[in-house]
Design a protein around this motif. Sequence first.
Motif, PDB file in Angstrom:
ATOM      1  N   MET A  20      10.538   3.972   5.808  1.00 14.07           N
ATOM      2  CA  MET A  20      10.304   3.548   7.069  1.00 14.07           C
ATOM      3  C   MET A  20      10.672   4.903   7.939  1.00 14.07           C
ATOM      4  O   MET A  20      10.147   5.252   9.033  1.00 14.07           O
ATOM      5  CB  MET A  20      10.689   2.358   7.424  1.00 14.07           C
ATOM      6  CG  MET A  20      10.136   0.946   6.637  1.00 14.07           C
ATOM      7  SD  MET A  20      10.859  -0.485   6.887  1.00 14.07           S
ATOM      8  CE  MET A  20      10.030  -0.898   8.420  1.00 14.07           C
ATOM      9  N   GLY A  46      16.411   3.157  -0.593  1.00 14.75           N
ATOM     10  CA  GLY A  46      15.935   1.789  -0.187  1.00 14.75           C
ATOM     11  C   GLY A  46      14.641   1.950   0.803  1.00 14.75           C
ATOM     12  O   GLY A  46      14.357   3.114   1.349  1.00 14.75           O
ATOM     13  N   GLY A  58       9.401 -10.562  -2.545  1.00 21.88           N
ATOM     14  CA  GLY A  58       9.930  -9.021  -2.846  1.00 21.88           C
ATOM     15  C   GLY A  58      10.942  -9.148  -3.866  1.00 21.88           C
ATOM     16  O   GLY A  58      11.899  -8.322  -3.811  1.00 21.88           O
ATOM     17  N   ALA A  77       8.417  -4.670   4.232  1.00 24.59           N
ATOM     18  CA  ALA A  77       7.843  -3.663   3.150  1.00 24.59           C
ATOM     19  C   ALA A  77       6.342  -3.645   2.924  1.00 24.59           C
ATOM     20  O   ALA A  77       5.828  -2.682   2.617  1.00 24.59           O
ATOM     21  CB  ALA A  77       8.459  -4.203   1.776  1.00 24.59           C
ATOM     22  N   VAL A  83       9.180 -14.506  -5.983  1.00 25.16           N
ATOM     23  CA  VAL A  83       7.877 -13.914  -5.738  1.00 25.16           C
ATOM     24  C   VAL A  83       7.931 -12.691  -6.304  1.00 25.16           C
ATOM     25  O   VAL A  83       8.547 -11.735  -5.573  1.00 25.16           O
ATOM     26  CB  VAL A  83       7.196 -14.361  -4.482  1.00 25.16           C
ATOM     27  CG1 VAL A  83       5.629 -13.710  -4.512  1.00 25.16           C
ATOM     28  CG2 VAL A  83       7.202 -15.628  -3.951  1.00 25.16           C
TER      29      VAL A  83
HETATM   30  N1  LIG Z   1      18.098  -6.723   7.307  1.00 25.57           N
HETATM   31  C1  LIG Z   1      18.658  -5.717   7.022  1.00 25.57           C
HETATM   32  O1  LIG Z   1      19.763  -5.595   7.472  1.00 25.57           O
HETATM   33  C2  LIG Z   1      17.922  -4.744   6.166  1.00 25.57           C
HETATM   34  C3  LIG Z   1      18.733  -4.171   5.109  1.00 25.57           C
HETATM   35  C4  LIG Z   1      18.140  -3.338   4.070  1.00 25.57           C
HETATM   36  C5  LIG Z   1      16.589  -3.325   3.925  1.00 25.57           C
HETATM   37  N2  LIG Z   1      15.956  -4.298   4.977  1.00 25.57           N
HETATM   38  C6  LIG Z   1      14.707  -4.089   4.832  1.00 25.57           C
HETATM   39  O2  LIG Z   1      14.153  -4.725   4.061  1.00 25.57           O
HETATM   40  C7  LIG Z   1      12.833  -4.386   3.419  1.00 25.57           C
HETATM   41  C8  LIG Z   1      12.828  -4.377   1.840  1.00 25.57           C
HETATM   42  O3  LIG Z   1      13.597  -3.252   1.636  1.00 25.57           O
HETATM   43  P1  LIG Z   1      14.062  -2.909  -0.074  1.00 25.57           P
HETATM   44  O4  LIG Z   1      15.032  -1.900   0.091  1.00 25.57           O
HETATM   45  O5  LIG Z   1      14.522  -4.196  -0.686  1.00 25.57           O
HETATM   46  O6  LIG Z   1      12.584  -2.401  -0.306  1.00 25.57           O
HETATM   47  P2  LIG Z   1      12.092  -2.277  -2.092  1.00 25.57           P
HETATM   48  O7  LIG Z   1      13.306  -2.266  -2.786  1.00 25.57           O
HETATM   49  O8  LIG Z   1      10.947  -1.607  -1.896  1.00 25.57           O
HETATM   50  O9  LIG Z   1      11.601  -3.851  -2.122  1.00 25.57           O
HETATM   51  C9  LIG Z   1      10.320  -4.474  -1.682  1.00 25.57           C
HETATM   52  C10 LIG Z   1       9.685  -5.327  -2.465  1.00 25.57           C
HETATM   53  O10 LIG Z   1       8.682  -5.972  -1.765  1.00 25.57           O
HETATM   54  C11 LIG Z   1       7.734  -6.152  -2.589  1.00 25.57           C
HETATM   55  N3  LIG Z   1       6.513  -5.856  -2.111  1.00 25.57           N
HETATM   56  C12 LIG Z   1       6.256  -4.367  -1.666  1.00 25.57           C
HETATM   57  N4  LIG Z   1       5.051  -4.416  -1.085  1.00 25.57           N
HETATM   58  C13 LIG Z   1       4.415  -5.603  -1.084  1.00 25.57           C
HETATM   59  C14 LIG Z   1       3.223  -6.121  -0.788  1.00 25.57           C
HETATM   60  N5  LIG Z   1       2.500  -5.372  -0.025  1.00 25.57           N
HETATM   61  N6  LIG Z   1       2.969  -7.332  -0.694  1.00 25.57           N
HETATM   62  C15 LIG Z   1       4.156  -8.186  -0.957  1.00 25.57           C
HETATM   63  N7  LIG Z   1       5.170  -7.677  -1.535  1.00 25.57           N
HETATM   64  C16 LIG Z   1       5.302  -6.581  -1.593  1.00 25.57           C
HETATM   65  C17 LIG Z   1       7.863  -5.597  -3.916  1.00 25.57           C
HETATM   66  O11 LIG Z   1       8.492  -6.595  -4.829  1.00 25.57           O
HETATM   67  P3  LIG Z   1       7.658  -7.539  -6.101  1.00 25.57           P
HETATM   68  O12 LIG Z   1       6.994  -6.319  -6.859  1.00 25.57           O
HETATM   69  O13 LIG Z   1       8.640  -8.068  -6.600  1.00 25.57           O
HETATM   70  O14 LIG Z   1       6.872  -8.301  -5.406  1.00 25.57           O
HETATM   71  C18 LIG Z   1       9.046  -4.660  -3.755  1.00 25.57           C
HETATM   72  O15 LIG Z   1       9.606  -4.079  -4.845  1.00 25.57           O
HETATM   73  C19 LIG Z   1      12.405  -3.238   4.345  1.00 25.57           C
HETATM   74  O16 LIG Z   1      11.622  -3.265   5.343  1.00 25.57           O
HETATM   75  C20 LIG Z   1      13.821  -2.672   4.627  1.00 25.57           C
HETATM   76  O17 LIG Z   1      13.943  -1.740   5.802  1.00 25.57           O
HETATM   77  C21 LIG Z   1      16.567  -4.594   5.944  1.00 25.57           C
END
Ligand SMILES: NC(=O)c1ccc[n+]([C@@H]2O[C@H](COP(=O)([O-])OP(=O)(O)OC[C@H]3O[C@@H](n4cnc5c(N)ncnc54)[C@H](OP(=O)(O)O)[C@@H]3O)[C@@H](O)[C@H]2O)c1
Length: 312
Positions: free
Chosen positions: A42, A37, A142, A227, A165
């Motif tokens: 990060m 992920g 995202g 992200a 989005v």
């Molecule tokens: N809160 C928690 O407990 C928890 C648990 C897991 C992960 N997280 C966090 O959640 C975040 C996302 O993780 P993930 O694994 O889901 O990531 P991911 O699979 O890489 O998904 C992120 C998505 O955000 C969008 N995106 C990326 N760059 C962007 C930008 N510059 N502007 C706008 N949209 C953008 C893209 O979607 P589109 O192409 O559809 O726009 C991308 O697929 C990370 O920071 C991670 O650390 C938090």
Amino acid sequence: MQALVVQSSGEVEVNEVPDPEPGPGQVLVETEVAGAGFVDVMLRRGQYAGSAAGMVPGVEVVGRVRAAGADVPADLVGQRVLAQPSLGGYAELVAVDAGRVLPLPEDTDAASAVALGVNALVAEVSLSRAGVRNGTRVLVRGASGGVGLLATQVAAARGAEVTAVTSSAERADRLRALGATTVVDRTTATVSGGPYDVVVDPVAGPDMPSFLELLDANGHYVACGAAAGTPPDAFFHALLAAFFRSPTLMAFSLSSVTQDELRASWREITTLWAKGALEPVVDERLPLAEAEKALVALEAGTPFGKVVLTCG
Ligand SMILES: NC(=O)c1ccc[n+]([C@@H]2O[C@H](COP(=O)([O-])OP(=O)(O)OC[C@H]3O[C@@H](n4cnc5c(N)ncnc54)[C@H](OP(=O)(O)O)[C@@H]3O)[C@@H](O)[C@H]2O)c1
């Protein structure tokens, strides 16, 4: 055992390292698959607690409990589980707190389970805390990423009107098929409309204040990831300037969730999965030795759904 180790150069490579020992209150899990992920990106960049050269990334695995430390019920040994280590999941063996392992039936497909995994738990617990139910207007940023795809599906399963989005017309079609009511392609349109009762934001970054503007009075802004980087200072100014709409900023991390809430949430997720209301989406399966490809793809935002690393 073999583990994927972050080198001082920031490169990752598979190294032979000592087997971990389960400490008191921990179990040792033999990994079948690990979920990749954005959190691992990060971690590798040094932007997360625990980041350091020599570290093994990976915060979720599916596997089998091979041994238990002191103060852990012995009947956990042999069970198939979804486990959430704080680090170290990109490895053949990982020591995990027993409170962070969740049961999996023997016949569960490992890649599907990890494709739900942490992301489904983030979605289910945060949407529940934000009061999402039938008719709630939810905006998900995202939406084709790991967290976003599950937030879209879990919100739709709760009967919410979901605006997703994303970044292409093809992704928009796939998101509609997975339950989004409306989809905005951020590469060709500005996100407007609303207002929304809940915004789920795993993206943050410079655009965050403009999404706060879309929140209705008494709405919840769920900040659960970054992200696109940390939010600008202007976000906190915008939050306070909007005080007359009483917005709730809900920063959310799964690491704060109690064992009971985690188990209840996992039961809800597996029930929805069994009913066909949730679909695990695996973008790609790669062997652990090719984790670099997974991290590069995640950094570029190209996967739709989960990248799964296979072990052994
Ligand atoms: N809160 C928690 O407990 C928890 C648990 C897991 C992960 N997280 C966090 O959640 C975040 C996302 O993780 P993930 O694994 O889901 O990531 P991911 O699979 O890489 O998904 C992120 C998505 O955000 C969008 N995106 C990326 N760059 C962007 C930008 N510059 N502007 C706008 N949209 C953008 C893209 O979607 P589109 O192409 O559809 O726009 C991308 O697929 C990370 O920071 C991670 O650390 C938090």
